[in-house]
Design a protein around this motif. Structure first.
Motif, PDB file in Angstrom:
ATOM      1  N   UNK A 297      11.326  -5.748  18.889  1.00 47.15           N
ATOM      2  CA  UNK A 297      11.168  -4.290  18.819  1.00 47.15           C
ATOM      3  C   UNK A 297      10.311  -3.895  17.623  1.00 47.15           C
ATOM      4  N   UNK A 298      10.587  -4.493  16.478  1.00 43.73           N
ATOM      5  CA  UNK A 298       9.803  -4.148  15.280  1.00 43.73           C
ATOM      6  C   UNK A 298       8.342  -4.557  15.436  1.00 43.73           C
ATOM      7  N   UNK A 299       8.106  -5.681  16.093  1.00 43.89           N
ATOM      8  CA  UNK A 299       6.732  -6.115  16.276  1.00 43.89           C
ATOM      9  C   UNK A 299       5.993  -5.305  17.315  1.00 43.89           C
ATOM     10  N   UNK A 300       6.640  -5.062  18.452  1.00 37.06           N
ATOM     11  CA  UNK A 300       5.980  -4.377  19.562  1.00 37.06           C
ATOM     12  C   UNK A 300       5.874  -2.879  19.336  1.00 37.06           C
ATOM     13  N   UNK A 301       6.980  -2.264  18.933  1.00 35.73           N
ATOM     14  CA  UNK A 301       7.009  -0.799  18.825  1.00 35.73           C
ATOM     15  C   UNK A 301       6.368  -0.288  17.547  1.00 35.73           C
ATOM     16  N   UNK A 302       6.430  -1.089  16.482  1.00 34.32           N
ATOM     17  CA  UNK A 302       5.959  -0.584  15.189  1.00 34.32           C
ATOM     18  C   UNK A 302       4.802  -1.387  14.602  1.00 34.32           C
ATOM     19  N   UNK A 303       4.428  -2.490  15.252  1.00 30.46           N
ATOM     20  CA  UNK A 303       3.274  -3.250  14.807  1.00 30.46           C
ATOM     21  C   UNK A 303       3.479  -4.049  13.543  1.00 30.46           C
ATOM     22  N   UNK A 304       4.718  -4.403  13.226  1.00 32.32           N
ATOM     23  CA  UNK A 304       4.951  -5.219  12.033  1.00 32.32           C
ATOM     24  C   UNK A 304       4.510  -6.660  12.280  1.00 32.32           C
ATOM     25  N   UNK A 305       3.975  -7.290  11.225  1.00 31.05           N
ATOM     26  CA  UNK A 305       3.608  -8.700  11.312  1.00 31.05           C
ATOM     27  C   UNK A 305       4.870  -9.550  11.256  1.00 31.05           C
ATOM     28  N   UNK A 306       4.706 -10.845  11.486  1.00 31.98           N
ATOM     29  CA  UNK A 306       5.854 -11.733  11.435  1.00 31.98           C
ATOM     30  C   UNK A 306       6.541 -11.707  10.085  1.00 31.98           C
ATOM     31  N   UNK A 307       5.749 -11.765   9.001  1.00 32.98           N
ATOM     32  CA  UNK A 307       6.329 -11.734   7.657  1.00 32.98           C
ATOM     33  C   UNK A 307       7.015 -10.400   7.388  1.00 32.98           C
ATOM     34  N   UNK A 308       6.398  -9.311   7.844  1.00 28.67           N
ATOM     35  CA  UNK A 308       6.989  -7.987   7.618  1.00 28.67           C
ATOM     36  C   UNK A 308       8.300  -7.822   8.373  1.00 28.67           C
ATOM     37  N   UNK A 309       8.364  -8.397   9.564  1.00 27.38           N
ATOM     38  CA  UNK A 309       9.618  -8.339  10.344  1.00 27.38           C
ATOM     39  C   UNK A 309      10.732  -9.049   9.584  1.00 27.38           C
ATOM     40  N   UNK A 341       3.678  -1.698   3.093  1.00 30.03           N
ATOM     41  CA  UNK A 341       3.087  -1.692   4.434  1.00 30.03           C
ATOM     42  C   UNK A 341       4.156  -1.395   5.496  1.00 30.03           C
ATOM     43  N   UNK A 342       5.347  -1.967   5.311  1.00 32.04           N
ATOM     44  CA  UNK A 342       6.453  -1.720   6.254  1.00 32.04           C
ATOM     45  C   UNK A 342       6.828  -0.244   6.256  1.00 32.04           C
ATOM     46  N   UNK A 343       6.959   0.334   5.059  1.00 30.98           N
ATOM     47  CA  UNK A 343       7.313   1.756   4.952  1.00 30.98           C
ATOM     48  C   UNK A 343       6.311   2.624   5.709  1.00 30.98           C
TER      49      UNK A 343
END
Length: 364
Positions: A297-309, A341-343
């Motif tokens: 969900x975090x990757x698909x819906x919000x575009x977070x990278x693997x490290x950011x997830x 970047x996550x924020x």
């Protein structure tokens, strides 16, 4: 006649698998014994959990049951078979020996109104204060049960008993199937009846039993503290009685343990079930675990990278920046930059907002 009975037995066996066959099989049983209506009914203390009778509407059945409730001080037929072991046949002579009384007179008046005063019956199964009865009802025109009709009914009874036992066994397997399906919910869930008797539970519920936060005592779900155990019993009874909606309890934590949030709800009753008790779910929400789909969900819906997830989830689980940096073998400044970047991607401005968002969206 023996061939007709054999075919009818096959129909009852099919009814255990296909609910649409029950009323047809009961009607055929009644006709083979010279009656009009066949009835399969369950009795518990103070209630009638299921009642199938051909050529009666649900409203007619409901009105009848609401007045007699399976009470042996009202229902002449229940009183006639009350002390019998299973498979004893009773009929009109036994109904007459019950005698008179305000309750019995009310029941007889209702039977007269529906023209079902005559007939024969038996107790198919019995146990734990409940039993399943089988009856053939006869009209005034059809008259009382003769020896030939009684003999045919006696031959049919074991076939119906086997069908009932088969359906009960299948329904018990249904609890295991339901429990397996609930595994995908990813929560500790117990399947109980109104008394708290545990029918099945998910794998995560086993963990709660292992660490002592829940208990099974004499087959019934319980809790270590008497006040919590009483609250759970009361909630199960209320949901069984009231039906719709869920009831939420907060089970007090011990020591450093967080309290548990518990939802209690009743599964909808299925008209096809031969069930003496409702099925209720006890759903435990620890609030500690993020949904298994959280990374996707975090990757698909919000575009977070693997490290950011990984960092976002670590923050959501209560880890500090220092702990995250050490675990990832990187500097605190790098973690700080990644959090910025996550924020931005999640439209929050601080860690508390991130934790709150993850809790609302992804926590179970």
């Amino acid at each position: 006649m023996n061939e007709r009975i054999r075919i009818l037995g096959e129909r009852f066996a099919l009814a255990a698998l296909d609910e649409s066959e029950w009323l047809c099989a009961l009607r055929e049983m009644a006709e083979m014994t010279g009656g009009s209506r066949g009835q399969l009914v369950g009795f518990v203390d103070g209630g009638v959990p299921f009642n199938r009778i051909n050529d009666f509407t649900e409203d007619e059945i409901g009105r009848f049951v609401s007045r007699e409730r399976g009470d042996p001080d009202i229902n002449v037929r229940v009183r006639a078979s009350l002390k019998d072991p299973p498979l004893v046949i009773r009929s009109e002579a036994d109904y007459r020996t019950v005698g008179r009384g305000p309750g019995f007179d009310l029941y007889r008046d209702m039977c007269d109104a529906y023209d079902i005063s005559a007939g024969c019956q038996t107790k198919l199964l019995e146990g734990n204060g409940r039993f399943v009865g089988l009856t053939v009802h006869r009209t005034r025109r059809e008259g009382e049960t003769d020896e030939a009709a009684r003999a045919v009914f006696s031959a049919i009874v074991p076939l119906v008993r086997n069908a009932v036992k088969t359906q009960i066994a299948i329904e018990d397997q249904g609890n295991a199937i339901l429990s397996g399906a609930l595994e995908y919910v990813g929560l500790p869930i117990f399947i109980c009846d109104a008394s708290g008797e545990v029918k099945a539970h998910t794998g995560l519920a086993t963990s709660l039993l292992s660490d002592g936060r829940f208990q099974i005592v004499d087959g019934k779900l319980s809790l270590p503290h008497s006040r919590d155990a009483a609250a759970l019993r009361q909630a199960l009874a209320r949901r069984d009685r009231e039906g719709r909606g869920a009831e939420t309890l907060m089970i007090g934590g011990a020591g450093a343990k967080m309290p548990l949030i518990v939802d209690v709800c009743r599964l909808p009753a299925l008209p096809s079930r031969i069930a003496f008790a409702s099925r209720l779910l006890v759903i435990v929400r620890t609030g500690r675990r993020l949904h298994e789909a959280a990374p996707m969900i975090l990757g698909t819906a919000f575009g977070l990278s693997g490290a950011e997830i990984e960092i976002a989830l670590a923050i959501g689980q209560g880890e500090s920046r220092e702990q995250i940096a050490a675990a990832r073998n990187t500097s605190r400044q790098t973690v700080k930059a990644q959090l910025k970047s996550i924020f931005a991607k999640l439209n929050v401005s601080r860690e508390a907002d991130l934790v709150a968002m993850l809790g609302e969206t992804l926590r179970m």
